[in-house]
Design a protein around this motif. Sequence first.
Motif, PDB file in Angstrom:
ATOM      1  N   MET A   1       0.840  -1.179   0.000  1.00 12.46           N
ATOM      2  CA  MET A   1       0.000   0.000   0.000  1.00 12.46           C
ATOM      3  C   MET A   1       0.889   1.248   0.000  1.00 12.46           C
ATOM      4  SD  MET A   1      -2.973   1.017   2.645  1.00 12.46           S
ATOM      5  CE  MET A   1      -4.436   1.343   1.711  1.00 12.46           C
ATOM      6  N   ILE A   2       0.536   2.205  -0.840  1.00  6.32           N
ATOM      7  CA  ILE A   2       1.311   3.437  -0.963  1.00  6.32           C
ATOM      8  C   ILE A   2       0.818   4.448   0.077  1.00  6.32           C
ATOM      9  CG2 ILE A   2       1.804   5.371  -2.504  1.00  6.32           C
ATOM     10  CD1 ILE A   2       1.751   3.409  -4.798  1.00  6.32           C
ATOM     11  N   ASN A   4      -0.262   7.846   2.054  1.00  9.06           N
ATOM     12  CA  ASN A   4      -1.021   9.033   1.652  1.00  9.06           C
ATOM     13  C   ASN A   4      -0.304  10.327   2.025  1.00  9.06           C
ATOM     14  OD1 ASN A   4      -3.282   8.700   0.105  1.00  9.06           O
ATOM     15  ND2 ASN A   4      -4.618   8.260   1.829  1.00  9.06           N
ATOM     16  N   TYR A  12       9.096   6.965   0.738  1.00 10.20           N
ATOM     17  CA  TYR A  12       8.742   5.640   0.241  1.00 10.20           C
ATOM     18  C   TYR A  12       9.088   5.499  -1.247  1.00 10.20           C
ATOM     19  CZ  TYR A  12       5.756   1.700  -1.119  1.00 10.20           C
ATOM     20  OH  TYR A  12       5.280   0.524  -1.635  1.00 10.20           O
ATOM     21  N   LEU A  31       3.307  -1.562  -9.053  1.00 10.51           N
ATOM     22  CA  LEU A  31       2.488  -1.353  -7.855  1.00 10.51           C
ATOM     23  C   LEU A  31       1.046  -0.967  -8.189  1.00 10.51           C
ATOM     24  CD1 LEU A  31       5.020   0.600  -5.592  1.00 10.51           C
ATOM     25  CD2 LEU A  31       4.543  -1.851  -5.651  1.00 10.51           C
ATOM     26  N   ALA A  33      -0.024   1.792  -9.399  1.00  9.22           N
ATOM     27  CA  ALA A  33      -0.221   3.129  -8.826  1.00  9.22           C
ATOM     28  C   ALA A  33      -0.439   4.143  -9.951  1.00  9.22           C
ATOM     29  CB  ALA A  33       0.995   3.518  -8.013  1.00  9.22           C
TER      30      ALA A  33
END
Length: 57
Positions: A1-2, A4, A12, A31, A33
């Motif tokens: 999970m990226i 916020n 990251y 990812l 994303a």
Amino acid sequence: MIPNDPMILLSYINTKLRDDYPTLDALCDDLQADRTEIEAKLKAIDYTYNAELNRFV
């Protein structure tokens, strides 16, 4: 999970780019994303992607 939070996101993403991915596109593809979203969040804290350095500066 990226993450916020923009500052955590910066750390990251730059770590992932340094250690695991040759480009931002490769990171986003792997990812799943949204590159535009990542760039917008980091631009909000005055960071832009530098392809030559493969990191946000």
